[in-house]
Design an enzyme around this catalytic site. Structure first.
Site, short mmCIF file in Angstrom:
data_model
loop_
_atom_site.label_atom_id
_atom_site.label_comp_id
_atom_site.label_asym_id
_atom_site.label_seq_id
_atom_site.Cartn_x
_atom_site.Cartn_y
_atom_site.Cartn_z
CG ASN A 192 -4.47 -1.88 0.08
OD1 ASN A 192 -5.59 -2.32 0.28
ND2 ASN A 192 -3.38 -2.44 0.58
CE1 TYR A 193 -5.18 -3.17 -7.03
CE2 TYR A 193 -3.34 -1.63 -6.81
CZ TYR A 193 -4.58 -1.96 -7.33
OH TYR A 193 -5.24 -1.05 -8.13
NE ARG A 194 -7.97 -5.14 0.92
CZ ARG A 194 -8.44 -4.12 0.19
NH1 ARG A 194 -7.60 -3.24 -0.34
NH2 ARG A 194 -9.73 -3.96 -0.01
CE1 TYR A 248 3.02 5.06 16.70
CE2 TYR A 248 2.94 3.10 18.06
CZ TYR A 248 3.45 4.34 17.79
OH TYR A 248 4.40 4.89 18.61
CD GLU A 249 5.64 6.28 13.85
OE1 GLU A 249 5.31 6.82 12.78
OE2 GLU A 249 5.93 6.94 14.87
CG HIS A 293 -4.69 4.98 -1.16
ND1 HIS A 293 -5.89 4.36 -1.41
CD2 HIS A 293 -4.04 4.22 -0.25
CE1 HIS A 293 -5.98 3.27 -0.65
NE2 HIS A 293 -4.87 3.15 0.05
CB SER A 314 -0.93 0.00 1.20
OG SER A 314 -0.18 0.14 2.37
#
Lengths: 386, 386
Positions: free
Chosen positions: B193-195, B347-348, B191, B177
């Site tokens: 994202n591939y999952r 979380y970072e 943006h 992502s």
């Protein structure tokens, strides 16, 4: 940057003048009511003159705008808790806004928006943006009625009582809330909120409760300030119940916790919900004491630090901490979530709590033994201040 | 400000050099593997030399860091979808990072953090912060295993299949992502994202599915760019199924919607979840095509606009829109919520999507007929670009 600041100032000023104009209309109402200048306003009706008298009896002129409920209604039934609450929060809003305005260097004033909600009720939103002392200060009053699904009502209470599913419940909610983001990183951010709810159950039973809290978010830790702040809140609590401060201090630490970072938003204060004991009167008196403690808990810190020297390092740290503030408010805060998910919500009044500017740096960690790191230590290990 | 920018550059550079060092260790691995300089590294074991050979067969040096799964395992079972996916996302990450780096004016590079998760798996987070062209660019790969409550698994799927309550389900998730926030307001934010997910049901049945999307968030609307972007995505979809683009374009408009403001985050693109047809192979090929379409859909826009003139007005508008981006990501985005609520989440890596700077003004509304207002019109009424 200056051009933009100027443009924003003009914008704020323009809007503020609108607010002033709105207020000056109320003022004109009073003048009319006292008989001054009547000759030059031939269109004043008897009803208007009567309303002005009522306003004068309530001393509405000291408020930021006219209350949401008609003044005659507020006056007729002065014992009704809805009305007592409305008058109290209007007063708190005005006193706090005046106190903040009086700290500004160039007479910046709050922009006042009085708004009505088609689903019932309304509010008065006051925002001072891009001041010399306050970068963004929002003080909001709302008095709303409507009907809610039980899930939403349960969300309103920290510990919900069993409510019937699949029926919408009539509710009343009123409260004052404020978030003040000063420009100088040595002046902490303050947030407070005092609220009163009523909900009518399907069997006709009415539930009511109070909630609220005041908490401080410093960018640099001044232990004397932290103690002063907590002491002032403790005194307000102690007048009513010696167990309140310790319980509500802990509740505050637990609530304003940024779970994913395992750190607190600030150095806490008090936070509570579901107060419905011992009597409605005494619960109201308790939250009134808390609300009255805001000015003495906070304004001395503003006065003490608003002229402190600071540089770009302090400013950048302040912006990073404001990023954390945004994280808490948008991810965890029940009030914000409840607000944004409520149909017909005025999102500008809910999101006025967000700072004017915020920043996120990947993997930021302050230098060891720095002042920034000293603050983080306290945020990661909430302590007792008294 | 310059002092701070300089300080941050130093910080980034320092961290980047760490990243480089880490990569140069891998590189040294290759050199060792090829027999170069062996004499000066007396501690190289047979096992290390063998591992280096395996790395070379996978051509790991082109990645930003070593894959999460051991190279020998990846090579041994090349048909396993987990492994095909891991190699694909490592490649996409590296190609995109190199493409972005090559647009920077002063050779700014990504900081590379390879991290392992104690619950299972890990990831590679690449961030370029405070570049001349990219204010904040984050490209993340993660390959994680663990066990999840069914509620969380259901939250992972747009439309959940019935899952047994009260049992933890073993899952595998991998994906790439990225969120790129350029400095110039005429260059849009992208943006993607591939999952790929696998979950094992209590009866032993394995479910798997793919999800993903690419979407664009311009600050100023350039209709030619919008058409180019959507056309490139449509071509990638059309290779596989003519119904995909129209369905996933609409899904994207519906998903990236800031409900409380009733406006879209940007001008959309494609978004989909739960792809498990027609075969695992063809579904993988489809998301690979989409991931490969990112560079041709976006880099021409960066090249076209990165030198456009802009002033403080455009910068302030960009910051306000970035505030909206933060609102969407923290309030509505399922990926962010799922991430932050997952125990042991890094979380970072999740919050790298947040911009370096953002702004919130109370009641901001652009001038009528301005370029800012033209963008808002499209955000309030998503349109067809092809």
């Amino acid at each position: 940057m200056n051009a933009m600041r100027h443009a924003i100032s003009l914008f704020s000023l323009g809007s503020f003048q609108l607010g002033r104009r709105m207020r000056s209309q109320h003022l004109r109402g009073f003048l009319l009511g006292t008989g001054l200048g009547l000759c030059s306003f031939a269109t004043v009706t008897y009803a208007q003159a009567e309303a002005a008298k009522v306003n004068r009896r309530l001393n509405v002129s000291k408020f930021m705008a006219e209350p949401i409920t008609e003044a005659t209604v507020l006056l007729e039934d002065k014992e009704n808790m809805r009305h007592r609450m409305e008058l109290m929060i209007m007063e708190i809003q005005a006193e706090f806004c005046r106190a903040l305005e009086s700290e500004e260097f160039n007479g910046q004033k709050f922009k006042v928006d009085r708004w009505m909600r088609k689903e019932g009720g309304g509010g008065v939103t006051c925002v001072l943006q891009d001041g010399d002392v306050f970068e963004k200060a929002g003080v909001n009053v709302s008095v709303v009625t409507g009907s809610l699904p039980p899930a939403a009502v349960q969300q309103m209470r920290a510990r919900g009582k069993a409510l019937t599913e699949n029926v919408k419940l009539p509710f009343f909610a009123s409260g004052v809330s404020a978030v003040i983001h000063p420009r100088n990183p040595h002046v902490p951010t303050i947030h407070f909120n005092y609220r009163y709810f009523e909900v009518e159950l399907p069997d006709g039973e009415k539930q009511w409760w109070f909630g609220g809290g005041t908490d401080l978010t410093p960018y640099y830790l001044d232990e004397t300030d932290a103690r002063h702040f907590h002491k002032t809140l403790k005194s307000a609590c102690d007048e009513h119940d010696a167990t309140y401060y310790p319980r509500f201090k802990k509740w505050c630490d637990d609530y304003f916790h940024i779970k994913h970072r395992n750190e607190s938003r600030g150095i806490g204060g008090i936070f509570f919900d579901d107060i419905d004991v011992p009597t409605q009167d005494s619960a109201f008196n308790f939250i009134t004491s808390c609300a009255r403690a805001v000015i003495p808990s906070y304004m001395p810190l503003v006065q003490k630090h608003k002229n402190d020297a600071y540089g770009n390092n302090e400013r950048q740290w302040q912006l990073l901490r404001r990023g954390r503030y945004v994280e808490f408010n948008l991810i965890y805060d029940r009030g914000t979530k409840f607000g944004l998910y409520t149909p017909g919500a005025r999102y500008e009044s809910i999101l006025m709590s967000l700072p004017l500017n915020a920043r996120w740096e990947y993997m930021h960690e302050p230098q060891p033994k720095s002042k920034e790191s000293a603050l983080l230590t306290v945020l990661r290990n909430p302590k007792e201040w008294i």
